[in-house]
Every structure is written in C-alpha cells, then in structure tokens.
Design a protein around this motif. Structure first.
Motif, PDB file in Angstrom:
ATOM      1  N   ARG A   1      30.058  43.084  39.701  1.00 51.48           N
ATOM      2  CA  ARG A   1      29.248  41.928  39.328  1.00 51.48           C
ATOM      3  C   ARG A   1      28.593  41.304  40.555  1.00 51.48           C
ATOM      4  N   GLY A   2      27.298  41.072  40.448  1.00 51.15           N
ATOM      5  CA  GLY A   2      26.587  40.388  41.514  1.00 51.15           C
ATOM      6  C   GLY A   2      26.070  41.312  42.599  1.00 51.15           C
TER       7      GLY A   2
ATOM      8  N   ASP B   1      24.158  45.957  40.215  1.00 51.97           N
ATOM      9  CA  ASP B   1      24.244  45.163  38.990  1.00 51.97           C
ATOM     10  C   ASP B   1      22.857  44.610  38.655  1.00 51.97           C
ATOM     11  N   LEU B   2      22.244  43.969  39.634  1.00 49.49           N
ATOM     12  CA  LEU B   2      20.963  43.307  39.368  1.00 49.49           C
ATOM     13  C   LEU B   2      19.886  44.319  39.000  1.00 49.49           C
TER      14      LEU B   2
ATOM     15  N   THR C   1      20.698  46.244  35.604  1.00 52.29           N
ATOM     16  CA  THR C   1      20.486  45.349  34.482  1.00 52.29           C
ATOM     17  C   THR C   1      19.022  45.382  34.047  1.00 52.29           C
TER      18      THR C   1
ATOM     19  N   LEU D   1      26.886  47.666  30.100  1.00 58.01           N
ATOM     20  CA  LEU D   1      27.269  47.437  31.489  1.00 58.01           C
ATOM     21  C   LEU D   1      28.581  46.653  31.505  1.00 58.01           C
ATOM     22  N   LYS D   2      29.582  47.222  32.173  1.00 55.81           N
ATOM     23  CA  LYS D   2      30.848  46.502  32.354  1.00 55.81           C
ATOM     24  C   LYS D   2      30.853  45.977  33.777  1.00 55.81           C
ATOM     25  N   ARG D   3      30.859  44.650  33.877  1.00 52.73           N
ATOM     26  CA  ARG D   3      30.756  44.075  35.223  1.00 52.73           C
ATOM     27  C   ARG D   3      32.127  43.604  35.693  1.00 52.73           C
TER      28      ARG D   3
ATOM     29  N   GLU E   1      38.580  47.205  27.113  1.00 58.06           N
ATOM     30  CA  GLU E   1      39.010  46.005  27.816  1.00 58.06           C
ATOM     31  C   GLU E   1      39.384  44.892  26.841  1.00 58.06           C
TER      32      GLU E   1
ATOM     33  N   ALA F   1      36.541  42.801  33.011  1.00 49.22           N
ATOM     34  CA  ALA F   1      35.203  42.844  32.431  1.00 49.22           C
ATOM     35  C   ALA F   1      35.152  42.458  30.964  1.00 49.22           C
TER      36      ALA F   1
ATOM     37  N   GLU G   1      34.128  39.918  28.348  1.00 54.77           N
ATOM     38  CA  GLU G   1      33.067  38.931  28.525  1.00 54.77           C
ATOM     39  C   GLU G   1      33.442  37.607  27.883  1.00 54.77           C
TER      40      GLU G   1
ATOM     41  N   TYR H   1      34.062  34.903  32.382  1.00 48.35           N
ATOM     42  CA  TYR H   1      33.054  35.912  32.710  1.00 48.35           C
ATOM     43  C   TYR H   1      31.675  35.272  32.715  1.00 48.35           C
TER      44      TYR H   1
ATOM     45  N   ASN I   1      31.256  33.441  35.871  1.00 54.01           N
ATOM     46  CA  ASN I   1      31.086  34.374  36.983  1.00 54.01           C
ATOM     47  C   ASN I   1      29.717  35.032  36.946  1.00 54.01           C
ATOM     48  N   PHE I   2      29.319  35.412  35.738  1.00 57.88           N
ATOM     49  CA  PHE I   2      28.033  36.081  35.576  1.00 57.88           C
ATOM     50  C   PHE I   2      26.907  35.150  36.000  1.00 57.88           C
TER      51      PHE I   2
ATOM     52  N   SER J   1      26.763  34.670  39.684  1.00 55.34           N
ATOM     53  CA  SER J   1      26.311  35.810  40.478  1.00 55.34           C
ATOM     54  C   SER J   1      24.795  35.969  40.389  1.00 55.34           C
ATOM     55  N   ARG J   2      24.189  35.326  39.372  1.00 57.96           N
ATOM     56  CA  ARG J   2      22.725  35.400  39.257  1.00 57.96           C
ATOM     57  C   ARG J   2      22.045  34.166  39.822  1.00 57.96           C
TER      58      ARG J   2
ATOM     59  N   PHE K   1      23.696  31.784  41.834  1.00 61.14           N
ATOM     60  CA  PHE K   1      24.357  31.316  43.045  1.00 61.14           C
ATOM     61  C   PHE K   1      24.708  29.836  42.953  1.00 61.14           C
TER      62      PHE K   1
END
Ligand SMILES: Nc1ncnc2c1ncn2[C@@H]1O[C@H](COP(=O)(O)OP(=O)(O)OP(=O)(O)O)[C@@H](O)[C@H]1O
Ligand SMILES: Nc1ncnc2c1ncn2[C@@H]1O[C@H](COP(=O)(O)OP(=O)(O)OP(=O)(O)O)[C@@H](O)[C@H]1O
Ligand SMILES: [Mg+2]
Ligand SMILES: [Mg+2]
Lengths: 237, 243, 224, 218, 243
Positions: free
Chosen positions: A124-125, A129-130, A133, A142-144, C89, C169, C171, C175, C178-179, C182-183, C185
């Motif tokens: 992830r991140g 990933d980016l 995606t 996608l398993k992050r 998962e 993982a 979701e 998650y 976190n997701f 991570s996009r 910030f």
C-alpha cells in the motif's frame, strides 16, 4: 529553521529506510538493516560529517514520517510521482528501479489487461500501488498490504496470484530459494528511486544532490549498485 | 445551655421530607432513647447530628458551636460526638487495637505509644482487653460492636450516638453490648440512642423520644411514656412491639 | 504548531470509509454470532460436557487468551497455507475473530453457568429432561442473561480489536484510513476520522447489544 | 543473501522479546501511575474532574488501541514533538492502560462498603485521611487480581506497536517470516513466546482471585 | 407388588454411610410421611428414588422396573415419579404456564396447544389458573410451590416425592400448599413426603416412616406411631417437635 543547519547542529542525520524490501533494505541474522538504501544513507551521513540514525519505515508510513519531522531524509527506494511531489520534495535519482508484475512460471499474464480476474498483491502506498491502480482492469483485485513483508508473505503463501514489485526485489526473493519463484510478467514503469525531504529546504536539497552527483562521479554509487543489485549503475540515471 | 441543641431541623431526600422540624435539647449526662416505626427518620436524625447528612433547614449546635458544612467545622463536631452503627463498620484490614488507635493517631496526631495505651484502656473497658490483636472477622458480632464502642470512646467524645447497635446481633449477644452501654450511662456519658430494646430503654434512659413521620410525636420520662402513651400512634407502636 | 488540518480529501474518499465501515460491521456481526455460539459450546463443554472434551477446550481457551490477536491473524492467514490450508483474507479475519471471541466468551458464559443454582439442574432432571435438554431449556437462558452486559463489552472489545485485520489486506475501516492516507498523505486526519467512527460504532454496538438483551430476555428478574 | 537457521530465528525472536517485556513494563508502570491520578480525579470531590475522566475512559476504551497508536505516532509529531516509534508506542500504551486501570480500580474503591466511609468520617477523619488509612488499603486488596489479569492485555497490546514500526516480538516475527519464508514456524514460535509471557500472569491472577475469595478479609 | 419397592438401599458420601439398608414398599395410593431428625437421611432417600443420587447397594424398583444408572432408565423412572423440592426450583426465565409446559413439550414431544391445555388444567387444579403468565418472582412462595406441584403433575406421574415442600414458606402460606397436597391424597395419588408438619401427617397420611441414622427406625399407621411411639428415639423426636 534551516533543516541542513539543524542536522549539522544536532550532529545526527535521521534517515527513514526500509527493512522489508530486499535488496534495498532488509535485515541480516543480527536483525540490523542492510542494503542499498542503508549504504546510501551511510554515504550521505559520512559526506555531511554527521552520525547516522536509521529509522525503519514501511512504504505506507514513510511520508508521514517525513511530514511530521520524525526523519530528515527518506531513503526508502521511493519513486517520484505528482501526488508525492505535492507534499514533499525529491532529490535527483540515486538508484534504478523497474517495477513490474511478477507471478509463478505457469501464470499467463503478459500485460495489465491479462490481470483481469486475477488477484494481485501490492504494498500500500508504493509506486506500484499507485500505478497499477491506474492501469489494472476493473475486475482485477488489488490486495494492498501494509508493508512489503505482507506483500511478499502473501505471494509466498499463495494468498495472491501475483505481486507488483521491483525487479530487484523479485531477484532478491529468488536468491533466497523460496518455495515459489516469482517470474517477471510485465514491466509497469521505469521508476528510479529518489531521496525525499521536507518541502522548502533548498540548502538540504542542494547538499544531497551534490553528494549524489559526486557519488555517481567517483564510482561510490556504482560500487553500491554492484554489491546489492549485482549490476553496474545505468548510465542515464 | 443543652450540650446538643437541635432546632427546627429539616431534612429532605429529593422531594421526600424525612425530618419535618425537630426540636430536641440534650443536657450533659442525659441518656435518651429514640423510638419509632421504621422509616420515621430516627437514623436520619442521628446522621444529621453527626454531620453525615447535609441539612435543609434549622440548626444543630453541639457544646455551643453550630454545625456548618465545611470540613473544619465537621471535624470539630465529630470530635465532640462519636457514632456507633448497626453494622459495626470496623475496619477489616486492621486489628481491634489498630481500629481503636487509628483515629487518635491520624486525627489527633497522638503518638503511637500513647494511642496504644488509650486503646488498651478502652478495650479493657468494653471487656475485650485480650482481643487487641484480633482482626474483626475473628470476633463475634457482639465483640465487634464492643470494639466499635471502644473506638468511639477513644476519641473522648462528649456524647455518643448509637443507631440500633444491637439490631444486627444474634439474641444471645445483645446482652453483652447493652451491658457496656449501661456502664457508660452509669459513668455519666451523654447518650442518644435509637433502639428497639424497650426494656432496656425503660431501665436505663432518662428520657424517651417517640418519632413519627419525621416529627417528635411524644416525649417524656420512660416510666410515663411506656405506662401512659398519650397519642394513639405511640399506643399502637408500643402495643405492637410488646407483642 | 504549523500543521494545517485539511479534511477536504474526505469529499473524494468517503466511499472508501463507507465500505470500510460495512466490512467492519460485517466482520463483527458474523464473528460475533459465530463466536458466541462457539463460546457457548466451549462453556458447556468445560463446565458440563464430557470429561475428555475438557482438556482440549481449556487448551484452546488459554492459548487464545494468552496470545495477541494480531499473531493469531498472521498465523491463520500466512501460516496455515504453509500447512496446506488456505483462506481468503476475509475468511481468515472472520475465523480469527470467531476463535478469539469464542475463547473469551467461553469464560464469561461459564461463569454464568456456574452461578446456576444446583436446584435448577435437579428440577430439570426430575422432570425427565436429559442433561443436554436441561442445559438448553433450563440453564442456558438465565446464565446468558446473568452475564449479558459482560458479553456485550467483550463483543465491543473484539470489534475494536478487529482494526488489525487491515494488516492482511481486509478492506475494513482501518484499511480505509490507511488507504486514504497513502494517497492523500493526510495521516493524522485519516486516523482521526476513523477513530471517531470507531468510537461511534462502539457506542452503537453496545447500545444495540443491550437492547437486544432486553428483547432476548424479556423478564429482567430471571437473572439471579 | 543471508540464510537463517532455526537457532537464528529463535535467537532473534528472544532478543526482540526483551523489547516486548520492556515496553510492557513501561506501559504498566506509567499506566499505573497515570491510572492512579485518573482514579483520584474520578472519585475525588472536585465537581469538574469526574466527567472529564469519564470521557477520557470512554474514548480510550471505545476506540481501537491501533488507532490510538497511529494518532500518537502521527499526532504528537504535529506538535513539533519528535516521536520515535518506541516513544509513541509507550505514550499510547500508557494512556490506554491508564484508562482501563483507572476504571478497574474505581470499581474496587466503590466496592468498599459505604459504612467504612461513614465510620471513618464519624471519627473525624478528613477525606484524604479516610482514603489513605481506610478506603485505599481495602480497595488495594480487591484490586490486585484484576490488575494482574489486565497486565496480560498490556503484554498483548504491545504487539500492535509493530504496526507503527517498533521492532518488538511481533515485528521481529514479520521481518523474520520474510527473511525465512517459514511463516508457520515463525508465527508459531511468536505465539508460544507470547503464551510463555502471558500464561503465568493469567494463572497468577486466577490464583490470587481464588485465594482472596477463600481467605479472611484482612 | 408395591408401586415403589425399596430393598436394602445403601448410599454413602465418601466414607460417610448415609443410608444403611432401607426397605420400604409403597403401594399404589398410599400416602407416606417420612419424619426424622435433620441429617437422618430423609432427603437422600427421596433423591435416590428419583435417581438424583447414584446408589451404593440394594435396589429400587418403580412399577416393576428396576432403577439403573443409564440415561434411558433414569428418564423412564423420572417419568413415573415426580419430585417437588423445598426450594421450589421453578425456572425463573419462564412463566408459570411455561414452567408447566416445558417438560411435556421437550420430553414427551407434546404439541404446544395440548401442553398449554394441560398446563392450564394443572394450574387450575392447584388454584392458580389466573397466574399462567406470571413469572416465578412475581408469585408468593406458596404460589411458587403450587406451580411446582402443577409442573410435576403435568407429567402424569404415578407417584410424587415431596421433600419438605413447606419448610421454606412463611407460616401463613403453608396452609395453601398443604391444602393442594390434601386434595391430591384424596384423589388417590401415591405420595411419599418428608415433612415436619406432624398434624398434617397425622391427618392425611396412611403410614408414617421414622428415620434415624440412615435406617427406618419405626413405621406404622399415624394414629399408632404418634400415640404410642415404641422406641426412645421416636419418643424423644416427637416430644421435641411437639414443643
Ligand atoms: N439516602 C437516602 N435517600 C433517599 N431516601 C432515604 C435515604 N436514607 C433514608 N431515606 C428515607 O428516609 C426515611 C427515613 O429513613 P430512616 O433511615 O431515617 O428511618 P429509620 O427511622 O431509621 O428506620 P429504620 O427503623 O428502618 O432504621 C425513609 O423513608 C427512607 O426511605
Ligand atoms: N452431597 C453430599 N455430600 C456429602 N454429604 C452429604 C451430601 N448430602 C447430604 N449429605 C450428608 O448426608 C446426611 C443426610 O443428609 P440428608 O440431607 O439426607 O438429611 P435430612 O434427613 O434430609 O436432613 P434435613 O432434615 O436437615 O433436610 C447428612 O449427614 C448430610 O451431611
Ligand atoms: Mg434506622
Ligand atoms: Mg432434607
């Protein structure tokens, strides 16, 4: 205050490095970080004439580390993209990195569209990933995972069909004779690694870039590349 | 001037007025029995005198000093009047001796040796000299209650408030506690006691106060009150408790 | 503090959070129901069941109660495939929650069973009910009723503990945080939002469970 | 690349266990101290403090420890405090532990009979004297078994600090899994080590509880 | 052949032999009172007959079928003899009606409507028709015990075992329960009851069994036993309980 000045004043350079991302950063039997990024950090610290403090980070949390001032530099095989550029600053490239999708020999995937219906693990991140995606078909899953440990574990334990990661990472996995060998399926992106630091620190940026340039010049970086990637530093980096 | 002067005392719990204007004066050396039905406010009255409840009206003065709600006044008051409870309330983690010594040491800052001497004296007085090192749960109910009396006495109060101090005891243990109280009365201690022991009240007390629905309904010398109850309520109360 | 808070990204990422909340709710509903069933079974086995069943049940309960949920999760998800047993998962997370809640609720329910007066067992027996029928019709309901508040708290604890399933993982709500971070910030803001949602979920879940208790046990006086 | 033997794995896990132990001790000691402060605020006479503590407890018991760790980690940094992972871990665990201990202990204080307050008050003791000499000694005795029992939760709670990058037992497990490709073995060993830490504590708590129920109350 | 045949029954708890060889035969329709000092083994005897205790020697047969320890035999036995306890033991989470219906539905697999009809009939019989939907804790002790009787009756047992079924009741409630038992006796139910109600035993029972130290010490028709106790133990027992 000026970041470079405060580093010199403190006499210590705090660098975020990976410990779950061989060969850039992993642990030895003594659990100490080792790898390309660690050597790079060491090189910079030596050149700045300060002590080095290594801070192990994951792909997911390395940018917050920087933003919240926990580290001075992120040397964590980090690729550059516009989103990241908006929140932190990057140095010149210091290491080559080709990321791609890897899977077991028998998996028939040749490009992104073949991922349809497949499950792909990524960290992830990360740049993978980016990027993935953006290009993966809608029905690919996608398993992050939180960190590369998770991604690699998921692949090795068969929880995902394929993973997206760097070619050298895959090579490092192969070097350890895992139960399952990852083979390159297709390249996502040529995305060299950059050193990250907080925005608006021209003095620090200049100093770091100067060290990188010198290291390219005098062969120090090539040596690191030979040791960890098993190849010469690409000329165009 | 009476030792304890209660004047127009009122106390409510929320909407419910439990004491509806009580006037009592207790002279030094008096032994007063408070009797009355369950819920008539007997315990509440004692608790107010000891400052365990805040009052809603009227006044309480002990030895001339009026009761106020601040900590300093409360402490001063409680040093003048001791209280003994139905449930003994000994400190279970301390021996009989330590129970008696604690408040002397903590509140009066008495030295250990002196406090211990006083504790031994008081435990002797209630006939428990040899139980100094016993823990409460090693004592019978009657013995526990006697330790509680010794504990209150050790603070040398001017008066003692006793709230049904024999009600939680097995019948055969009631006597030993009443014996101690009888002794205190004989020595001139001022006593204000809620009790259901009518025979004891008749015998020992100088005055009986009958409470009914939050008021002092009838009061007088025991021989008069028990022989000639004036109000139907007291008649019925005595009739029932005689049965 | 020079940091500028910015929640503007929520406009784009709220669907991720919504999905996360749904996943968390789904996990706790399935995990909660199955976990309580497992816990009830283990409580029965440990206090009333056949003697041979007790050692394995005790071992299970103690093992789970004395190791971290995160490790249980990793063991199930990463470890079991090495032993030839693979779960997705979500299945792994659900299973981990079930065995976790099962172990904790077993102990709680056992306390409820052991508080049952002996006369209840005898009355059941003398009416010719079998031991299992006595347990099912006579003992169980008052026992559960007795410890229902403690059980509700435990379910809430397990729900909050499920925050770590994002590690494999799944979701869920964590998650989502976190997701988003991570996009965008915006780590602090993302975690702040999800923490607030967790708090609301915890309060709601407890309320719902206590409410459900009132429905399942219509007669309050029976829990003694 | 380095090869790990089983001995290497075990050695490294045990080495990492010391961080788990230290972190547990720090959390428990710090959480105990703060919990005590919270306890006094909660049962004290000041009007404003009890609701504040109640809110504190509600928040820390009503949100995942993981989130508290994240927020401590990324949040404290926003205040210009430099937080290494171990510090964030310790701070979050201490705050979390304190919330639970304060609540456990409050129950113990409230379990002391009301008559004890009244008896000590009627002997002229001040609030602090009552607390010090009468209430707390009794509450303490009742508090020991659940407190020891909760220490198990603290040890297990330290596992979550792996997620903010602190290399204790769990993190060592993840890292080693990746270096060895033996998740079954590594996580099995990790679980056993945690069990070895926690099981004696739970047994002790159970034993103390049984002893207390059986023994005299003094 | 007696309905309940007890032959050489022995029962020990560990070292302690509580029943030392009991022989009793209970004919259909008999009403037997078991009397004796505390600890003489009366409850243990009833519990053995109901299979709540395993026996160490001798035999118990009900309606010709001998008691064995396996589940199937036990259930068959318990369908033949009902038991009523001192502590009522109603199921607190079920209404009076549900208490009576439960075993019919679970054990006999009776349909709900039929079980309910039976429950209403039995509750009527003990005079509690209108309490069908009350929970046990909404009933007085006497009412609870009557529900317990109805619950046992609903299984249509051949005999009822009653262990001091009025001992936990306030004196004013004893009568209503004994009234129900009197009715059962009149209708011909076989009854084996441990009781301290001597007057009732004299009145209603066809036979009295006096137990002493784990043995049947004396037995006979009530008018004989009460008027002419043969053994000094029974004399002293009756003397005491008359006082
Ligand atoms: N803490 C309280 N809160 C509310 N009501 C109370 C409280 N304490 C006592 N009461 C009520 O005040 C009334 C008087 O109570 P009190 O205990 O003084 O009666 P009493 O005369 O001592 O009775 P008893 O003989 O049963 O001890 C009762 O109606 C009681 O319910
Ligand atoms: N579960 C048990 N374990 C050990 N001893 C027991 C048990 N139950 C009863 N006993 C002992 O068996 C003896 C007979 O007990 P039982 O209850 O049958 O007497 P009882 O005649 O019914 O007396 P009571 O009139 O007090 O009810 C007593 O000495 C008792 O202590
Ligand atoms: Mg009273
Ligand atoms: Mg008996």
């Amino acid at each position: 205050a000026d970041a470079l000045e405060s580093i010199k004043e403190a006499g210590i350079l705090r660098v975020a490095v990976p410990q779950d991302f061989p060969p850039f950063g992993s642990v030895g039997t003594d659990m100490k970080p080792q790898g390309y990024d660690i050597d790079m950090a060491r090189l910079i610290a030596t050149k700045l004439n300060v002590d080095l403090a290594l801070v192990p980070v994951t792909s997911a949390n390395r940018i917050p580390f920087l933003q919240t001032g926990k580290v001075d530099l992120v040397i964590s095989s980090m690729g550059k993209n516009p989103e990241r550029d908006a929140v932190i600053d990057f140095s010149d490239a210091y290491a080559p990195f080709y990321n791609g999708v890897f899977g077991p020999e028998e998996l028939e995937v040749a490009d992104a569209s073949d991922l349809s219906g497949k499950t792909v693990g990524v960290t992830r991140g990360s740049i993978e990933d980016l990027e993935l995606t953006k290009i993966a078909p809608d029905d690919a899953t996608l398993k992050r995972y939180e960190d590369n440990n998770g991604t690699i574990s998921a692949f090795l334990s068969g929880q995902v069909d394929a993973i997206a990661t760097g070619n050298v990472v895959a090579a490092a996995i192969i070097a350890q004779n895992p139960p399952k060998l990852p083979a390159m399926k297709f390249l996502i992106k040529n995305s060299p690694c950059y050193i990250g630091f907080a925005e608006g620190e021209p003095a620090l940026a200049e100093a770091v870039n100067k060290i990188i340039a010198e290291a390219k010049e005098d062969g120090a970086l090539d040596e690191i590349s030979q040791q960890w990637l098993g190849m010469a530093l690409p000329a165009g980096l | 001037m009476p030792l304890i002067a209660i004047d127009g005392l009122r106390k409510s719990y929320g909407e419910h007025e439990v004491l509806k204007g009580i006037d009592i004066g207790v002279e030094k050396g008096e032994v007063i029995a408070i009797i009355g039905k369950s819920g008539s406010g007997k315990s509440t009255l004692l608790r107010c005198i000891n400052g365990l409840e805040t009052i809603n009206g009227g006044s309480i003065a002990v030895d001339g000093a009026e009761l106020a709600a601040d900590e300093a006044h409360l402490r001063a008051l409680r040093l003048k009047v001791g209280m003994i409870f139905q449930q003994f309330n000994l400190f279970p983690h301390k021996t009989a001796g330590q129970n008696v010594m604690l408040a002397q040491q903590v509140v009066n800052k008495t030295g250990k040796a002196e406090a211990e001497a006083m504790a031994r004296k008081m435990l002797d007085r209630v006939g428990l000299g040899e139980k100094f090192d016993s823990y409460p749960d090693q004592l019978s109910g009657g013995q526990q209650q006697r330790v509680a009396i010794a504990r209150a006495l050790a603070m040398e109060p001017m008066a003692l408030l006793c709230d049904e101090i024999t009600s939680a005891l097995d019948p055969e243990l009631v006597g030993e506690v009443l014996q101690v109280v009888r002794g205190l009365a004989a020595e001139g201690m001022t006593l204000l006691m809620v009790t259901h022991e009518m025979a004891f009240a008749r015998d020992v007390c100088s005055r009986v106060v009958f409470m009914h629905q939050g008021r002092v309904h009838e009061t007088g010398r025991p021989e008069e009150v028990f022989a000639n109850p004036q109000t139907p309520e007291l008649q019925s109360f005595l009739g029932r408790s005689a049965a | 503090m020079t940091y500028q808070f910015d929640f503007a990204w929520l406009a784009t990422y709220w669907p991720v959070f919504l999905d996360g909340v749904l996943m968390t709710v789904r996990l706790i509903v399935i995990g909660g129901i199955a976990g309580l069933l497992l816990g009830t079974f283990c409580a029965w086995a440990r206090s009333l069941g056949p003697v041979w069943l007790r050692p394995p049940v005790i071992a299970y309960v103690e093992l789970i109660r004395n190791t971290p949920f995160l490790i249980q999760l990793f063991f199930i998800f990463f470890g079991l495939p090495a032993a030839g047993f693979r779960l997705t998962e979500v299945e792994a997370a659900t299973l981990a929650m079930v065995i976790n809640l099962g172990a904790y609720s077993a102990e709680i329910i056992r306390a409820g069973i052991e508080a049952t007066p002996k006369g209840q067992f005898e009355a059941g027996a003398s009416l010719a009910l079998s031991p299992v029928q006595t347990f099912r019709h006579v003992v169980l309901v008052p026992a559960l009723q007795r410890i229902w508040p403690a059980l509700a708290s435990q379910v809430v604890i397990v729900m909050l503990g499920s925050a770590v399933v994002s590690q494999i993982a799944v979701e869920d709500l964590t998650y989502a945080a976190n997701f988003a971070q991570s996009r965008t910030f915006r780590a602090f803001e993302a975690y702040f939002v999800s923490t607030a949602i967790y708090l609301a979920l915890a309060i709601l879940l407890r309320f719902a469970l206590l409410q459900a208790g009132r429905m399942i046990f219509p007669h309050a006086g029976a829990a003694r | 690349m380095t090869q790990f033997t089983l001995i290497d794995i075990l050695r490294n896990l045990i080495f990492a266990t010391q961080w788990t132990v230290i972190l547990s001790l720090v959390s428990f000691a710090g959480g105990g101290l703060l919990g005590l402060v919270l306890l006094f605020m909660r049962i004290g006479k000041a009007r404003l403090l009890p609701p504040v503590v109640k809110l504190y407890v509600e928040i820390f018991q009503g949100t995942p420890l993981l989130m508290q760790l994240f927020l401590a980690f990324f949040g404290l940094g926003l205040f210009g405090i430099d937080v290494p992972p171990w510090l964030a871990a310790a701070v979050a665990l201490i705050l979390w532990t304190a919330a639970f201990l304060a609540e456990i202990w409050r129950g113990c204080v409230e379990a002391v009979a009301k008559g004890q307050w009244e008896a000590s008050a009627s002997l002229g003791m001040s609030y602090l004297e009552q607390m010090r000499h009468v209430i707390l000694p009794q509450a303490l005795k009742v508090a020991i078994p659940p407190t020891v029992g909760f220490s198990v939760q603290v040890v297990k709670g330290t596992a979550l600090t792996s997620i903010i990058g602190f290399t204790e037992l769990s993190k060592a497990g993840t890292v080693l899994t990746n270096a060895t490709f033996q998740p079954f073995t590594v996580y099995g060993l990790v679980a056993l080590i945690y069990f070895a830490l926690c099981f004696p504590l739970s047994q002790a708590a159970r034993h103390l509880e049984r002893k207390m129920n059986a023994a005299h109350r003094h």
